[in-house]
Design a protein around this motif. Structure first.
Motif, PDB file in Angstrom:
ATOM      1  N   MET A  49       3.743   1.772 -14.233  1.00  0.00           N
ATOM      2  CA  MET A  49       4.597   2.915 -14.529  1.00  0.00           C
ATOM      3  C   MET A  49       5.806   2.909 -13.601  1.00  0.00           C
ATOM      4  SD  MET A  49       3.640   6.975 -14.317  1.00  0.00           S
ATOM      5  CE  MET A  49       2.312   6.741 -15.476  1.00  0.00           C
ATOM      6  N   ASN A  50       6.975   3.158 -14.175  1.00  0.00           N
ATOM      7  CA  ASN A  50       8.186   3.279 -13.371  1.00  0.00           C
ATOM      8  C   ASN A  50       8.255   4.661 -12.725  1.00  0.00           C
ATOM      9  OD1 ASN A  50       8.946   0.732 -14.180  1.00  0.00           O
ATOM     10  ND2 ASN A  50      10.230   1.475 -15.855  1.00  0.00           N
ATOM     11  N   MET A  51       8.618   4.683 -11.465  1.00  0.00           N
ATOM     12  CA  MET A  51       8.774   5.934 -10.740  1.00  0.00           C
ATOM     13  C   MET A  51      10.214   6.025 -10.229  1.00  0.00           C
ATOM     14  SD  MET A  51       5.237   5.979  -8.539  1.00  0.00           S
ATOM     15  CE  MET A  51       5.646   7.552  -7.773  1.00  0.00           C
ATOM     16  N   THR A  52      10.909   7.074 -10.634  1.00  0.00           N
ATOM     17  CA  THR A  52      12.292   7.275 -10.198  1.00  0.00           C
ATOM     18  C   THR A  52      12.318   8.180  -8.967  1.00  0.00           C
ATOM     19  OG1 THR A  52      13.093   7.070 -12.468  1.00  0.00           O
ATOM     20  CG2 THR A  52      14.572   8.099 -10.888  1.00  0.00           C
ATOM     21  N   GLY A 218       6.973  -3.251  -6.195  1.00  0.00           N
ATOM     22  CA  GLY A 218       8.351  -3.665  -5.971  1.00  0.00           C
ATOM     23  C   GLY A 218       9.327  -2.844  -6.769  1.00  0.00           C
ATOM     24  N   ARG A 219      10.569  -3.189  -6.625  1.00  0.00           N
ATOM     25  CA  ARG A 219      11.633  -2.502  -7.334  1.00  0.00           C
ATOM     26  C   ARG A 219      12.314  -3.487  -8.277  1.00  0.00           C
ATOM     27  NH1 ARG A 219      14.039   0.986  -2.217  1.00  0.00           N
ATOM     28  NH2 ARG A 219      12.087   2.053  -1.749  1.00  0.00           N
ATOM     29  N   TYR A 220      13.267  -2.997  -9.025  1.00  0.00           N
ATOM     30  CA  TYR A 220      13.827  -3.800 -10.101  1.00  0.00           C
ATOM     31  C   TYR A 220      14.914  -4.764  -9.644  1.00  0.00           C
ATOM     32  CZ  TYR A 220      11.206  -1.660 -13.785  1.00  0.00           C
ATOM     33  OH  TYR A 220      10.180  -1.277 -14.597  1.00  0.00           O
ATOM     34  N   TYR A 221      14.742  -6.016 -10.029  1.00  0.00           N
ATOM     35  CA  TYR A 221      15.707  -7.073  -9.751  1.00  0.00           C
ATOM     36  C   TYR A 221      16.107  -7.746 -11.068  1.00  0.00           C
ATOM     37  CZ  TYR A 221      14.308  -6.872  -4.826  1.00  0.00           C
ATOM     38  OH  TYR A 221      14.055  -6.465  -3.539  1.00  0.00           O
ATOM     39  N   TYR A 222      17.201  -8.472 -11.021  1.00  0.00           N
ATOM     40  CA  TYR A 222      17.542  -9.311 -12.155  1.00  0.00           C
ATOM     41  C   TYR A 222      18.118 -10.613 -11.627  1.00  0.00           C
ATOM     42  CZ  TYR A 222      22.584  -8.621 -11.558  1.00  0.00           C
ATOM     43  OH  TYR A 222      23.864  -8.626 -11.068  1.00  0.00           O
ATOM     44  N   ASP A 223      18.091 -11.656 -12.433  1.00  0.00           N
ATOM     45  CA  ASP A 223      18.641 -12.948 -12.036  1.00  0.00           C
ATOM     46  C   ASP A 223      20.114 -13.000 -12.409  1.00  0.00           C
ATOM     47  OD1 ASP A 223      16.248 -13.897 -11.050  1.00  0.00           O
ATOM     48  OD2 ASP A 223      15.595 -14.649 -13.006  1.00  0.00           O
ATOM     49  N   ASN A 224      20.959 -13.198 -11.419  1.00  0.00           N
ATOM     50  CA  ASN A 224      22.387 -13.290 -11.718  1.00  0.00           C
ATOM     51  C   ASN A 224      22.735 -14.711 -12.163  1.00  0.00           C
ATOM     52  OD1 ASN A 224      22.482 -14.849  -9.436  1.00  0.00           O
ATOM     53  ND2 ASN A 224      23.340 -13.245  -8.137  1.00  0.00           N
ATOM     54  N   LYS A 238       7.936   0.483  -9.086  1.00  0.00           N
ATOM     55  CA  LYS A 238       6.882   0.348 -10.086  1.00  0.00           C
ATOM     56  C   LYS A 238       5.512   0.546  -9.452  1.00  0.00           C
ATOM     57  CE  LYS A 238       7.370  -2.884 -13.121  1.00  0.00           C
ATOM     58  NZ  LYS A 238       7.435  -4.230 -13.756  1.00  0.00           N
ATOM     59  N   ALA A 239       4.725   1.469 -10.007  1.00  0.00           N
ATOM     60  CA  ALA A 239       3.356   1.700  -9.548  1.00  0.00           C
ATOM     61  C   ALA A 239       2.410   0.942 -10.474  1.00  0.00           C
ATOM     62  CB  ALA A 239       3.029   3.186  -9.566  1.00  0.00           C
ATOM     63  N   ARG A 240       1.376   0.358  -9.899  1.00  0.00           N
ATOM     64  CA  ARG A 240       0.444  -0.451 -10.693  1.00  0.00           C
ATOM     65  C   ARG A 240      -0.998  -0.172 -10.280  1.00  0.00           C
ATOM     66  NH1 ARG A 240       1.015  -6.845 -10.324  1.00  0.00           N
ATOM     67  NH2 ARG A 240       2.594  -6.503 -11.945  1.00  0.00           N
ATOM     68  N   VAL A 241      -1.901  -0.208 -11.267  1.00  0.00           N
ATOM     69  CA  VAL A 241      -3.327  -0.114 -10.986  1.00  0.00           C
ATOM     70  C   VAL A 241      -4.061  -1.059 -11.925  1.00  0.00           C
ATOM     71  CG1 VAL A 241      -3.761   1.788 -12.610  1.00  0.00           C
ATOM     72  CG2 VAL A 241      -5.293   1.446 -10.665  1.00  0.00           C
ATOM     73  N   VAL A 242      -5.098  -1.702 -11.426  1.00  0.00           N
ATOM     74  CA  VAL A 242      -5.948  -2.581 -12.238  1.00  0.00           C
ATOM     75  C   VAL A 242      -7.377  -2.057 -12.144  1.00  0.00           C
ATOM     76  CG1 VAL A 242      -6.822  -4.912 -12.595  1.00  0.00           C
ATOM     77  CG2 VAL A 242      -4.469  -4.576 -11.834  1.00  0.00           C
ATOM     78  N   SER A 243      -7.946  -1.666 -13.289  1.00  0.00           N
ATOM     79  CA  SER A 243      -9.313  -1.155 -13.343  1.00  0.00           C
ATOM     80  C   SER A 243     -10.237  -2.237 -13.887  1.00  0.00           C
ATOM     81  CB  SER A 243      -9.402   0.085 -14.240  1.00  0.00           C
ATOM     82  OG  SER A 243      -8.637   1.145 -13.699  1.00  0.00           O
ATOM     83  N   THR A 244     -11.414  -2.361 -13.306  1.00  0.00           N
ATOM     84  CA  THR A 244     -12.432  -3.303 -13.772  1.00  0.00           C
ATOM     85  C   THR A 244     -13.547  -2.515 -14.446  1.00  0.00           C
ATOM     86  OG1 THR A 244     -11.920  -4.812 -11.951  1.00  0.00           O
ATOM     87  CG2 THR A 244     -14.014  -5.145 -13.108  1.00  0.00           C
ATOM     88  N   ILE A 245     -13.804  -2.797 -15.727  1.00  0.00           N
ATOM     89  CA  ILE A 245     -14.771  -2.023 -16.499  1.00  0.00           C
ATOM     90  C   ILE A 245     -15.777  -2.967 -17.154  1.00  0.00           C
ATOM     91  CG2 ILE A 245     -15.075  -0.383 -18.416  1.00  0.00           C
ATOM     92  CD1 ILE A 245     -12.327   0.677 -17.862  1.00  0.00           C
ATOM     93  N   VAL A 246     -17.056  -2.617 -17.090  1.00  0.00           N
ATOM     94  CA  VAL A 246     -18.122  -3.373 -17.721  1.00  0.00           C
ATOM     95  C   VAL A 246     -18.617  -2.587 -18.944  1.00  0.00           C
ATOM     96  CG1 VAL A 246     -20.404  -4.424 -17.427  1.00  0.00           C
ATOM     97  CG2 VAL A 246     -18.795  -4.338 -15.504  1.00  0.00           C
TER      98      VAL A 246
END
Length: 250
Positions: A49-52, A218-224, A238-246
């Protein structure tokens, strides 16, 4: 009489056969159910999710040094006044500027020993160093980088060179936690259903679930055009989470 005996024997035999068949069926179903409990699939669900940034702080600081403390203090006050006067012309009145107390560092000496050309020499240094910091808080986060660049250029042109940096404040991670977890669980179920379909099975209930730690990736980059990365939107992270579910497989 003999026919009745034969009939009873036949009925008894059929009953025993039916009973054994039903018993075998129940045992088979029971064993299958027990076996199915061990049929599981472990999948991971990713959510991002993007966080401003909610606010930005423009930090302006400079240092002056010398041996005459009253003179250095006077120079610091003069430079501070000129910077504040300039900021008012670009839309930052004095009541919106936070002025920190000056920080005075006393080296307690006028010379220090250094190695030059393979030998130790005595070098003159300024005894006193005074640092002054000004901060401006703004909610116009998208324009902050441009404003910082302009302020830096203007101060240099006015012989008021200072260090100028933006600092961004983002919402607390707990504010996006429920949405991230819901999304990661949804994505994990999609992955589990794909696996179940490929295995000609059906995805069942959740057996166990483990929520990963919410991290900032991290934050947003682009290749020039030259191929190097440039920071284009430092007010977004950017916020990230990874859930492990069985999941059980049926």
């Amino acid at each position: 009489m003999q026919d009745k005996t034969v009939s009873k024997s036949l009925i008894l035999g059929l009953s025993l056969l039916l009973g054994c068949s039903l018993l075998g069926l129940f045992i088979f179903k029971g064993l299958k159910t027990f076996s199915d409990k061990d049929r599981v699939v472990t999948v991971k669900g990713l959510a991002e999710m993007n966080m401003t940034a909610s606010t930005a702080t423009i930090v302006i600081d400079f240092s002056l040094s010398g041996d005459d403390l009253p003179q250095v203090i006077k120079q610091t006050e003069t430079k501070k006044s000129h910077i504040i006067a300039y900021l008012a012309t670009v839309g930052y009145p004095k009541n919106e500027i936070k002025i920190a107390n000056v920080d005075i560092s006393d080296q307690e000496k006028y010379y220090e020993q250094r190695w030059e050309d393979g030998k130790q020499v005595s070098v003159k240094i300024d005894r006193y160093i005074i640092t002054q910091k000004l901060t401006i808080e703004t909610k116009e986060v998208k324009d902050t980088e441009d404003k910082v660049a302009q302020i830096k250029l203007d101060l240099i042109s006015k012989d008021l060179t200072s260090n100028i940096d933006p600092i961004y404040s983002f919402p607390d991670l707990n504010s996006v936690k429920p949405q991230l977890i819901a999304e990661s669980t949804k994505n994990a179920r999609i992955a589990g259903e794909q696996f179940a379909n490929d295995s000609q099975a059906k995805l069942g209930k959740i057996k166990t679930a483990s929520q990963g730690q919410i991290t900032i990736v991290g934050r947003y980059y682009y290749d020039n055009e030259e191929g190097s990365n440039e920071l284009t939107q430092p007010y977004i992270q950017k916020a990230r989470v990874v859930s492990t579910i069985v999941f059980f497989l049926e």
